[in-house]
Enzyme design. Structure first.
Site, PDB file in Angstrom:
ATOM      1  N   HIS A   1      54.397  66.879  14.779  1.00  0.00           N
ATOM      2  CA  HIS A   1      54.099  67.370  16.123  1.00  0.00           C
ATOM      3  C   HIS A   1      52.883  66.673  16.714  1.00  0.00           C
ATOM      4  O   HIS A   1      52.817  66.447  17.929  1.00  0.00           O
ATOM      5  CB  HIS A   1      53.860  68.886  16.072  1.00  0.00           C
ATOM      6  CG  HIS A   1      53.765  69.531  17.408  1.00  0.00           C
ATOM      7  ND1 HIS A   1      54.871  69.806  18.176  1.00  0.00           N
ATOM      8  CD2 HIS A   1      52.696  69.953  18.130  1.00  0.00           C
ATOM      9  CE1 HIS A   1      54.491  70.377  19.308  1.00  0.00           C
ATOM     10  NE2 HIS A   1      53.171  70.473  19.303  1.00  0.00           N
TER      11      HIS A   1
ATOM     12  N   SER B   1      57.442  70.534  24.641  1.00  0.00           N
ATOM     13  CA  SER B   1      58.369  71.508  24.055  1.00  0.00           C
ATOM     14  C   SER B   1      57.619  72.662  23.413  1.00  0.00           C
ATOM     15  O   SER B   1      56.473  72.501  22.984  1.00  0.00           O
ATOM     16  CB  SER B   1      59.248  70.833  22.995  1.00  0.00           C
ATOM     17  OG  SER B   1      58.448  70.384  21.909  1.00  0.00           O
ATOM     18  N   HIS B   2      58.259  73.806  23.363  1.00  0.00           N
ATOM     19  CA  HIS B   2      57.770  74.956  22.598  1.00  0.00           C
ATOM     20  C   HIS B   2      58.978  75.613  21.949  1.00  0.00           C
ATOM     21  O   HIS B   2      59.255  76.800  22.136  1.00  0.00           O
ATOM     22  CB  HIS B   2      57.007  75.934  23.502  1.00  0.00           C
ATOM     23  CG  HIS B   2      55.613  76.196  23.015  1.00  0.00           C
ATOM     24  ND1 HIS B   2      54.997  77.414  23.085  1.00  0.00           N
ATOM     25  CD2 HIS B   2      54.708  75.374  22.415  1.00  0.00           C
ATOM     26  CE1 HIS B   2      53.779  77.337  22.571  1.00  0.00           C
ATOM     27  NE2 HIS B   2      53.590  76.113  22.163  1.00  0.00           N
ATOM     28  N   ASN B   3      59.683  74.820  21.137  1.00  0.00           N
ATOM     29  CA  ASN B   3      60.971  75.249  20.593  1.00  0.00           C
ATOM     30  C   ASN B   3      60.844  76.295  19.494  1.00  0.00           C
ATOM     31  O   ASN B   3      61.410  77.386  19.589  1.00  0.00           O
ATOM     32  CB  ASN B   3      61.725  74.028  20.059  1.00  0.00           C
ATOM     33  CG  ASN B   3      61.981  72.990  21.131  1.00  0.00           C
ATOM     34  OD1 ASN B   3      62.043  73.312  22.315  1.00  0.00           O
ATOM     35  ND2 ASN B   3      62.127  71.735  20.735  1.00  0.00           N
ATOM     36  N   HIS B   4      60.122  75.950  18.439  1.00  0.00           N
ATOM     37  CA  HIS B   4      60.033  76.878  17.307  1.00  0.00           C
ATOM     38  C   HIS B   4      59.316  78.180  17.665  1.00  0.00           C
ATOM     39  O   HIS B   4      59.773  79.272  17.278  1.00  0.00           O
ATOM     40  CB  HIS B   4      59.373  76.191  16.109  1.00  0.00           C
ATOM     41  CG  HIS B   4      60.272  75.185  15.449  1.00  0.00           C
ATOM     42  ND1 HIS B   4      59.907  74.475  14.334  1.00  0.00           N
ATOM     43  CD2 HIS B   4      61.523  74.771  15.758  1.00  0.00           C
ATOM     44  CE1 HIS B   4      60.900  73.672  13.980  1.00  0.00           C
ATOM     45  NE2 HIS B   4      61.879  73.828  14.835  1.00  0.00           N
TER      46      HIS B   4
ATOM     47  N   ASP C   1      47.752  70.250  30.372  1.00  0.00           N
ATOM     48  CA  ASP C   1      47.849  68.794  30.303  1.00  0.00           C
ATOM     49  C   ASP C   1      47.687  68.166  31.680  1.00  0.00           C
ATOM     50  O   ASP C   1      47.165  67.055  31.816  1.00  0.00           O
ATOM     51  CB  ASP C   1      49.212  68.383  29.725  1.00  0.00           C
ATOM     52  CG  ASP C   1      49.279  68.554  28.217  1.00  0.00           C
ATOM     53  OD1 ASP C   1      48.214  68.625  27.582  1.00  0.00           O
ATOM     54  OD2 ASP C   1      50.394  68.615  27.671  1.00  0.00           O
TER      55      ASP C   1
ATOM     56  N   GLU D   1      45.185  78.190  17.493  1.00  0.00           N
ATOM     57  CA  GLU D   1      45.704  77.623  18.742  1.00  0.00           C
ATOM     58  C   GLU D   1      45.632  78.659  19.857  1.00  0.00           C
ATOM     59  O   GLU D   1      46.526  78.754  20.701  1.00  0.00           O
ATOM     60  CB  GLU D   1      47.122  77.097  18.536  1.00  0.00           C
ATOM     61  CG  GLU D   1      47.172  75.898  17.613  1.00  0.00           C
ATOM     62  CD  GLU D   1      48.553  75.280  17.456  1.00  0.00           C
ATOM     63  OE1 GLU D   1      49.456  75.644  18.224  1.00  0.00           O
ATOM     64  OE2 GLU D   1      48.717  74.435  16.556  1.00  0.00           O
TER      65      GLU D   1
END
EC number: 6.3.5.3
Length: 775
Positions: A50, A95-98, A118, A313
């Site tokens: 990542h 992405s923020h898939n998981h 960002d 985070e």
């Protein structure tokens, strides 16, 4: 050095941080000792896929990244392009898939918060959001929960922070049942005199921590995002962050105000890997070091240890390097906005990240080892395409039942083309996404020109900078789209990826925008498996070629690998390879745009492009015949460039009243969508070659094809223009009908294939998703 010499870690402890045995040996070699717990965690997150792209970086090098409008390319928080007239656009996709698979609401919400940071970290004010979403079958209750939660999370964060969600795409396929994809793209208009970069500089300059407090939420999120999902993943909820959009709104305003003072040397969002990532990347990019004291960090929980500080985070946090002597000026700005702001460190000459805690050194690592000189895996590519692809390519339309003008026999029952059209319009992937976008505030900021669902791309007004504009200065706009047909890429990653780029550019051209640049989100399975790496490698090759052919350089993006779950037998099940392309385009004059709906009865309908359609990889084949086979049509880039230019020029000349590309479902679905968007019927005549099947004529996909409507008074001028620029590669299809008329699709010898009312199509198309959620 750390106060005591750390003892070696066990293989289990090393694996728990996502580190391979050979990587641990390399860490020991670089440090000249074993790492302590905090340092091992820092390497774990920074050496995750990542953060360091250790499997994908060699493939990304082939992307074109420069061009006359590119101001900032890959390597910074976001790409920046020059729009002219002093306007500069920052944009990026992430992405923020998981996290969304484990906690859909917060996973999606914090994905929005992260991509916005960002953008404004560069000194740009966020002006728009788009999203690209993938889920399993909508008949599955688990998918319904994930889908509803993700949409609610995107809606909550975007609406609260005051940035409009103006477009996107949603696909549903069993391939995503256990691993949904949540990709979010953001656009921002530069407000600062200079673009804010992330490389630290100025030995002795203070390092400021600003924004929210630090807690234990999001622990190890980067490592979590770089591993396959499993039944145990539900226990990883601490790896999912919790966002506060109202605090982020204050952070946007405080950061932009701070940047305008000129007191900020560099800025970095604390996204994946939090304090670890921001310190290491800022130091490495600047060729300097950073010393940070954790005792200075504002916390929301007691008893935190260095490992937790460094891997947290927690959202809405930033790290600044300020000019020495001006730190209080910045602190005062953040305090005025109700935010934390403290001097927590210093830029040092030695190129290391040194972390202090309770009077001692908690961690000390060369910055380059964390952020630049990270592991790189050059994997061997399969000598030939895998068996699944070769077998799929053997399929031909001859395997399907014979078609006649009345329809086709499916499992012993005759289905009419009328019924098949309605079935496809009712398919969630094709159907209206109004259930989704009605939950988004897509008009906040009052710059959204075309509402979601109204055109092939979103269009946002660009307000002139102070001193510009006026009666003789037309307002300009930016168009944006996110695109990917994952079935195409699954069946042929190289050709499918080229088609993704072509469709994104085509969607921009359909609103009159000139395609400028790309940000991409590469969602794939495990690169450690031969098929997974073949898919990734071939797709990157296709994306690179497509971007070169259409002069749309890549300014950055995101790689999300290991998107796999275990099936009922415990076997890994990867998603379809899904390289999502976010593309932006420039509209010089906002009075010269159009949407996809018919505008006026009597307008003449044309098909631009003459590429042969294809039933392979089509929605018709998958939905009606339950078959995923064949391969997507090859992209003819010469024709693509000419058709898109003709479409743009037709719009800008005032000839073209509507434009819509032919995508999923082919010509028949594209025409039906034009009818539904304009609430007007149409009389269409399709000409089939002697060897062409009727289902291929109606529902075949691929190729460069755009449906446009033109005022009858402009027909002669338009056709003369087409003859000059497209030769024979266009067709006149029919005319737009009146309000209340049907869609009639006939062959050129007057055989009626489809006769359907707008009302019947509208019910299937508009209510498909809501109907399934109420089951």
């Amino acid at each position: 050095m750390t106060a005591t010499t750390p003892a070696p870690f066990s293989p289990q402890e090393i694996a728990a941080e996502g580190i391979k045995p050979e990587e641990y040996a390399e860490i020991v070699r670089r440090l000249g000792r074993h790492p302590n717990k905090a340092e091992l965690g820092m390497f774990g997150v920074m050496w995750s896929e990542h953060c360091c792209y250790k499997n994908s970086r060699p493939l990304l090098k082939q992307f074109p990244t420069t061009g006359p409008r590119i101001l900032v390319g890959p390597g910074e928080n976001a790409g920046v392009v020059d729009l002219g007239e002093g306007l500069q656009l920052a944009f990026k996709i992430e992405s923020h898939n998981h996290p969304s698979a484990v906690e859909p609401f917060q996973g999606a919400a914090t994905g929005v918060g992260g991509i916005l940071r960002d953008i404004f970290t560069m000194g740009a004010r966020p002006i728009a959001l788009l999203n690209s979403l993938r889920f399993g079958s909508l008949e599955d209750p688990r998918t319904q929960r994930l889908f509803s939660g993700v949409v609610a999370g995107i809606s909550h964060y975007g609406n609260c922070v005051g940035v409009p969600t103006v477009g996107g795409e949603v696909y549903f396929d069993p391939a995503y049942s256990g691993n949904p994809l949540v990709n979010v793209m953001a656009l921002g208009l530069m407000e600062t005199p200079e673009i804010v970069k992330s490389g630290a500089s100025g030995i002795g300059n203070p390092v400021l921590y600003v924004g929210s407090t630090t807690g234990r939420d999001g622990m190890g999120g980067a490592s979590f995002a770089s591993a396959e999902l499993s039944d145990e993943s539900m226990d990883d909820r601490p790896a999912v962050q919790v966002g506060d959009p109202f605090l982020e709104k204050s952070l946007i305003e405080a950061c932009l105000e701070a940047f305008k003072t000129g007191a900020v040397v560099a800025a970095q969002d604390m996204g994946a890997a939090g304090i670890t990532c921001s310190t290491a990347e800022m130091a490495a990019k600047g060729g300097v070091g950073i010393e940070l004291d954790l005792d200075k960090i504002p916390v929301r929980e007691l008893g935190m240890i260095p490992y937790e500080y460094l891997l947290s985070e927690s959202q809405e946090r930033m790290l600044f390097v300020a000019h020495k002597g001006r730190e209080q000026e910045l602190i005062d700005i953040f305090h005025r906005w109700g935010l934390q702001a403290v001097v927590a460190g210093t830029v040092i000459s030695e190129p290391i990240v040194r972390i202090l805690f309770e009077g001692g050194v908690a961690a000390e690592i060369p910055a380059d080892a964390l952020a630049e000189n990270t592991p790189l895996y050059e994997r061997e590519l399969l000598a030939e395409p895998p068996e699944y692809a070769r077998k799929a390519w053997e399929w031909s339309p001859n395997a399907l039942p014979t078609c006649i003008s009345e329809g086709i026999e499916i499992q012993g029952n005759r289905q009419s083309w009328h019924d098949i059209l309605l079935t496809l319009l009712d398919t969630p992937t094709i159907a209206s996404k109004n259930w989704v976008y009605r939950q988004y505030d897509h008009q906040v900021q009052n710059n959204t020109v075309i509402l979601p669902g109204g055109a092939d791309a979103a269009v946002v007004r660009l307000r002139p900078l102070e001193g510009q504009g006026g009666i003789n200065h037309p307002l300009s706009g930016v168009a944006a789209t996110v695109d990917c047909n994952p079935r195409y890429v699954y069946l042929d990653p190289y050709e499918g990826a080229k088609a993704v780029v072509a469709e994104a550019a085509r969607n921009l051209s359909c609103v009159g925008a000139e395609p400028l640049a790309v940000t991409d989100n590469l969602n794939f399975g495990s690169p450690e498996k031969p098929i997974g790496y073949w898919q990734l490698s071939e797709a990157c090759r296709g994306l690179a070629e497509g971007c070169r052919e259409l002069a749309t350089p890549v300014t950055g993006g995101n790689v999300s690998l290991y998107n796999e779950t275990l099936d009922s037998q415990g076997n890994p099940q990867p998603i379809y390879p899904t390289p999502v392309v976010g593309m932006v385009g420039l509209i010089p004059d906002l009075s010269k745009i159009c949407g996809q709906g018919w505008q006026t009865p009597g307008d003449v309908i044309y098909l631009l492009g003459s590429s042969p359609s294809n039933l392979g990889a089509s929605e018709y084949l998958a939905t009606i015949h339950s078959t995923v086979a064949g391969r997507p049509a090859k992209v003819d880039f010469d024709l693509e460039r000419r058709v898109q230019k003709v479409c743009r020029e037709g719009i800008r000349s005032g000839w073209v009243n509507s434009a819509h590309d032919c995508a999923e479902g082919g010509v028949a679905i594209a025409i039906a969508e034009c009818c539904l968007a304009g609430k007007l019927g149409a009389q269409i005549y399709l000409e089939a070659t002697q060897s062409q099947r009727l289902d291929e004529l109606l529902f075949g996909e691929g190729g460069t094809r755009i449906i446009v409507s033109v005022a009858s008074a402009q027909q002669e001028n338009w056709e003369s223009y087409l003859q000059t620029h497209l030769g024979t590669e266009w067709q006149k299809l029919g005319t737009v009908g009146n309000i209340g008329t049907d869609l009639a699709v006939l062959t050129t010898d007057n055989q009626t294939l489809i006769q359907v009312s707008i009302e019947e199509m509208n019910d299937r198309y508009q209510n498909a998703i809501a109907r399934r959620l109420m089951m």
